[in-house]
Design an enzyme around this catalytic site. Structure first.
Site, PDB file in Angstrom:
ATOM      1  N   SER A   1       0.820  -1.219   0.000  1.00  0.00           N
ATOM      2  CA  SER A   1       0.000   0.000   0.000  1.00  0.00           C
ATOM      3  C   SER A   1       0.853   1.267   0.000  1.00  0.00           C
ATOM      4  O   SER A   1       0.338   2.375   0.048  1.00  0.00           O
ATOM      5  CB  SER A   1      -0.925   0.005   1.219  1.00  0.00           C
ATOM      6  OG  SER A   1      -0.184  -0.179   2.409  1.00  0.00           O
TER       7      SER A   1
ATOM      8  N   ASN B   1      -2.462  -2.182  13.111  1.00  0.00           N
ATOM      9  CA  ASN B   1      -3.910  -1.954  13.065  1.00  0.00           C
ATOM     10  C   ASN B   1      -4.318  -0.701  13.832  1.00  0.00           C
ATOM     11  O   ASN B   1      -5.093   0.121  13.327  1.00  0.00           O
ATOM     12  CB  ASN B   1      -4.662  -3.166  13.618  1.00  0.00           C
ATOM     13  CG  ASN B   1      -4.398  -4.418  12.796  1.00  0.00           C
ATOM     14  OD1 ASN B   1      -3.783  -4.337  11.734  1.00  0.00           O
ATOM     15  ND2 ASN B   1      -4.848  -5.562  13.269  1.00  0.00           N
TER      16      ASN B   1
ATOM     17  N   HIS C   1     -39.180  24.740 -11.037  1.00  0.00           N
ATOM     18  CA  HIS C   1     -39.299  23.889 -12.236  1.00  0.00           C
ATOM     19  C   HIS C   1     -38.537  24.492 -13.415  1.00  0.00           C
ATOM     20  O   HIS C   1     -38.897  24.244 -14.571  1.00  0.00           O
ATOM     21  CB  HIS C   1     -40.767  23.685 -12.635  1.00  0.00           C
ATOM     22  CG  HIS C   1     -41.661  23.306 -11.493  1.00  0.00           C
ATOM     23  ND1 HIS C   1     -41.940  21.993 -11.172  1.00  0.00           N
ATOM     24  CD2 HIS C   1     -42.309  24.060 -10.579  1.00  0.00           C
ATOM     25  CE1 HIS C   1     -42.734  21.962 -10.115  1.00  0.00           C
ATOM     26  NE2 HIS C   1     -42.963  23.219  -9.727  1.00  0.00           N
TER      27      HIS C   1
ATOM     28  N   ASN D   1     -16.300  28.069 -23.738  1.00  0.00           N
ATOM     29  CA  ASN D   1     -16.976  27.009 -22.984  1.00  0.00           C
ATOM     30  C   ASN D   1     -16.684  27.087 -21.485  1.00  0.00           C
ATOM     31  O   ASN D   1     -15.552  27.330 -21.098  1.00  0.00           O
ATOM     32  CB  ASN D   1     -16.526  25.643 -23.502  1.00  0.00           C
ATOM     33  CG  ASN D   1     -16.931  25.418 -24.947  1.00  0.00           C
ATOM     34  OD1 ASN D   1     -17.979  25.900 -25.383  1.00  0.00           O
ATOM     35  ND2 ASN D   1     -16.098  24.721 -25.691  1.00  0.00           N
TER      36      ASN D   1
ATOM     37  N   GLU E   1     -18.159  22.838 -15.631  1.00  0.00           N
ATOM     38  CA  GLU E   1     -18.582  21.487 -16.044  1.00  0.00           C
ATOM     39  C   GLU E   1     -17.752  20.415 -15.337  1.00  0.00           C
ATOM     40  O   GLU E   1     -18.261  19.379 -14.925  1.00  0.00           O
ATOM     41  CB  GLU E   1     -18.423  21.328 -17.557  1.00  0.00           C
ATOM     42  CG  GLU E   1     -19.354  22.216 -18.361  1.00  0.00           C
ATOM     43  CD  GLU E   1     -18.938  22.243 -19.818  1.00  0.00           C
ATOM     44  OE1 GLU E   1     -19.262  21.297 -20.539  1.00  0.00           O
ATOM     45  OE2 GLU E   1     -18.283  23.214 -20.233  1.00  0.00           O
TER      46      GLU E   1
ATOM     47  N   TYR F   1     -10.076  -5.952  12.840  1.00  0.00           N
ATOM     48  CA  TYR F   1      -9.431  -5.495  11.609  1.00  0.00           C
ATOM     49  C   TYR F   1      -9.487  -6.565  10.525  1.00  0.00           C
ATOM     50  O   TYR F   1      -9.338  -7.758  10.786  1.00  0.00           O
ATOM     51  CB  TYR F   1      -7.960  -5.124  11.888  1.00  0.00           C
ATOM     52  CG  TYR F   1      -7.218  -4.710  10.629  1.00  0.00           C
ATOM     53  CD1 TYR F   1      -7.325  -3.411  10.138  1.00  0.00           C
ATOM     54  CD2 TYR F   1      -6.462  -5.633   9.908  1.00  0.00           C
ATOM     55  CE1 TYR F   1      -6.674  -3.039   8.966  1.00  0.00           C
ATOM     56  CE2 TYR F   1      -5.807  -5.268   8.743  1.00  0.00           C
ATOM     57  CZ  TYR F   1      -5.921  -3.977   8.269  1.00  0.00           C
ATOM     58  OH  TYR F   1      -5.293  -3.611   7.106  1.00  0.00           O
TER      59      TYR F   1
ATOM     60  N   GLN G   1      -7.626  -1.753   4.120  1.00  0.00           N
ATOM     61  CA  GLN G   1      -6.538  -1.021   3.458  1.00  0.00           C
ATOM     62  C   GLN G   1      -7.091  -0.238   2.260  1.00  0.00           C
ATOM     63  O   GLN G   1      -6.508   0.757   1.835  1.00  0.00           O
ATOM     64  CB  GLN G   1      -5.466  -2.021   2.996  1.00  0.00           C
ATOM     65  CG  GLN G   1      -4.303  -1.401   2.258  1.00  0.00           C
ATOM     66  CD  GLN G   1      -3.122  -2.345   2.192  1.00  0.00           C
ATOM     67  OE1 GLN G   1      -2.467  -2.601   3.188  1.00  0.00           O
ATOM     68  NE2 GLN G   1      -2.858  -2.897   1.022  1.00  0.00           N
TER      69      GLN G   1
ATOM     70  N   LYS H   1      -8.286   3.992   1.724  1.00  0.00           N
ATOM     71  CA  LYS H   1      -7.480   5.204   1.578  1.00  0.00           C
ATOM     72  C   LYS H   1      -7.561   5.902   0.229  1.00  0.00           C
ATOM     73  O   LYS H   1      -7.680   7.132   0.176  1.00  0.00           O
ATOM     74  CB  LYS H   1      -6.023   4.890   1.881  1.00  0.00           C
ATOM     75  CG  LYS H   1      -5.801   4.573   3.337  1.00  0.00           C
ATOM     76  CD  LYS H   1      -4.410   4.083   3.599  1.00  0.00           C
ATOM     77  CE  LYS H   1      -4.390   3.308   4.891  1.00  0.00           C
ATOM     78  NZ  LYS H   1      -5.274   2.103   4.863  1.00  0.00           N
TER      79      LYS H   1
HETATM   80  N1  ARG Z   1      -1.617  -1.128   5.262  1.00  0.00           N
HETATM   81  C1  ARG Z   1      -2.532  -1.573   6.247  1.00  0.00           C
HETATM   82  C2  ARG Z   1      -3.849  -0.777   6.108  1.00  0.00           C
HETATM   83  O1  ARG Z   1      -3.823   0.240   5.517  1.00  0.00           O
HETATM   84  C3  ARG Z   1      -1.963  -1.351   7.601  1.00  0.00           C
HETATM   85  C4  ARG Z   1      -2.485  -2.296   8.616  1.00  0.00           C
HETATM   86  C5  ARG Z   1      -1.953  -3.662   8.316  1.00  0.00           C
HETATM   87  N2  ARG Z   1      -2.367  -4.588   9.290  1.00  0.00           N
HETATM   88  C6  ARG Z   1      -2.227  -5.904   9.144  1.00  0.00           C
HETATM   89  N3  ARG Z   1      -2.672  -6.643  10.064  1.00  0.00           N
HETATM   90  N4  ARG Z   1      -1.708  -6.410   8.045  1.00  0.00           N
HETATM   91  O2  ARG Z   1      -4.877  -1.188   6.586  1.00  0.00           O
END
Ligand code: ARG
Length: 433
Positions: free
Chosen positions: A24, A111, A157, A286, A291, A318, A323, A326
């Site tokens: 990530s 987590n 309207h 334009n 837009e 969790y 993940q 984001k």
């Molecule tokens: N990159 C993970 C997320 O955004 C971080 C937490 C990872 N936790 C785990 N148990 N693998 O959620």
């Protein structure tokens, strides 16, 4: 050394596709300032509680501060091969300060770490967005002061209904943005409780001082239930909900701008800086910016829907699905900031066409309601007054005349109540000055 935090029980290499899917860092790298801040607070607390030595704690804090400085200045680049930002920061710390760095994760899990980072990130971004909303409100207020008294047709309207002023119309958006600001403040307040200390899900057997960490990071309390602390993403949903409503407001305004700068309306002229030409038709100007803001509303709604769907039916606590919270969130923050700035500039520089707006008020019988009210004030029940006025409008349409051009002799055939002062009632003005 492995570039993973979790290789202990594993032999052999992870499949490259697994690594790619799992990674990530390409997007969560944006959390580094918050990740480091939270780690500094955690390291200081571990030292104060005697869980690690004061020296180790001090080395961590200094080391983390240096990493932050070096990332900010660009001296240190983030390694995009590692799994995530948490891994990167911990590994870099260990590279710099040695053994003590390996103790940073004591009593902590990624987590509760990522849950904390995201709240800290969003707090700052919500403040920025709120400032931009305020700035947009000011742009509306300034324009309303400059050209506010200009009469314009008010619509229902999309049919001309009653006269309003350009100022009233602009200030309707001001009121919407006020609620948007309140919604964001509310979301931020509810969000600012600290998950750190919840560990992976069940807290920690170390004597952590969660309040100390929370206070140092600017939270107003700690999250009591540790399962909830690591698995709650309500703030993400609330923010995306509030952001979607903001975009809905912006898109309504942009729709009006697109209409208003068409030849058919011709109510405003947009500054050339916020328009583009056509590659084929030389005469075109334009309203692309308006837009695009209208169009970008779709992706923000999409992120809200994606986040709701993501969280639906996730068992406690969790899950790695989370993940995925984001990218849509970050994209929404970026989109909102850009759109709010663009719209404020567009409003500041637009030129209202007062003559055209006022002329339109005088076509379309927008004073009919006031004529009915005139009769009501003289004792005619509203429903009768409505019918009588309707007949007057019918006659005026047939003769292609405005109501004020019909003679008193005609009006008295409809009702004996009509007197010369009916023409005062027919003067165009707003019902609520
Ligand atoms: N990159 C993970 C997320 O955004 C971080 C937490 C990872 N936790 C785990 N148990 N693998 O959620």
């Amino acid at each position: 050394m492995s570039n993973k935090l979790w290789q202990g029980r594993f032999n052999g290499n992870v499949d490259p596709v697994t690594e790619q899917l799992n990674r990530s860092i390409s997007f969560d790298q944006r959390l580094y300032p918050y990740d480091i801040r939270a780690s500094i607070a955690h390291a200081a607390m571990l030292g104060k509680q005697g869980i690690i030595s004061a020296l180790e704690s001090e080395a961590m804090v200094v080391g983390l501060q240096a990493i932050l400085t070096d990332l900010d200045s660009g001296k240190l680049a983030i390694d995009l091969e590692v799994e995530d930002i948490h891994t990167f920061v911990e590994m870099e710390l260990t590279r710099r300060i040695g053994e003590a760095g390996k103790k940073l994760h004591t009593g902590r899990s990624r987590n509760d770490q990522v849950a904390t980072d995201l709240r800290l990130y969003l707090e700052v971004e919500i403040q920025t967005i709120e400032d931009l909303l305020f700035n947009l409100q000011q742009a509306l207020e300034e324009k309303a002061e400059q050209a506010g008294d200009t009469l314009m047709p008010g619509y229902t309207h999309l049919q001309r209904a009653q006269p309003v002023t350009f100022g009233q119309h602009l200030m309707a958006y001001h009121a919407m943005l006020q609620r948007d600001r309140e919604r964001l403040q509310d979301c931020s307040r509810r969000m600012m409780v600290c998950p750190l200390g919840a560990g992976a899900l069940a807290g920690s057997s170390f004597p952590l001082d969660r309040n100390m960490v929370a206070e140092q990071l600017g939270f107003h309390g700690v999250m009591q239930n540790t399962l909830d602390a690591v698995s709650d993403r309500d703030h993400v949903l609330e923010f995306l909900g509030a952001a979607s409503i903001v975009m809905m407001h912006l898109s309504r305004f942009c729709e009006e701008l697109v209409l208003w700068c068409s030849q058919e309306f011709n109510f405003v002229a947009l500054d050339a800086a916020y328009t583009t030409g056509s590659s084929m038709m030389p005469q075109k100007k334009n309203p692309d910016l308006a837009e695009l803001i209208r169009g970008k509303t779709g992706r923000v709604y999409g992120s809200l829907l994606a986040a709701l769907t993501l969280m639906k039916a996730l068992p406690l606590a969790y899950n790695k699905d989370m993940q995925e919270d984001k990218e849509g969130l970050f994209d929404t923050v970026d989109t909102l900031k850009l759109c709010l700035q663009a719209l404020a500039s567009m409003i500041k520089t637009l030129t209202p066409n007062a003559a055209r707006m006022t002329a339109c008020v005088k076509e379309g019988y927008l004073n009919a309601t006031e004529l009915a009210n005139y009769l009501v004030k003289k004792g005619v029940p509203f429903r009768d007054a409505y019918m009588i006025t309707g007949q007057a409008v019918q006659q005026a349409i047939q003769q292609s005349l405005p109501l004020e051009a019909l003679p008193l002799s005609f009006y008295t055939t409809l009702s004996p109540v009509f007197k010369e002062d009916l023409y005062t009632a027919l003067q165009y003005s707003v019902a609520t000055p």
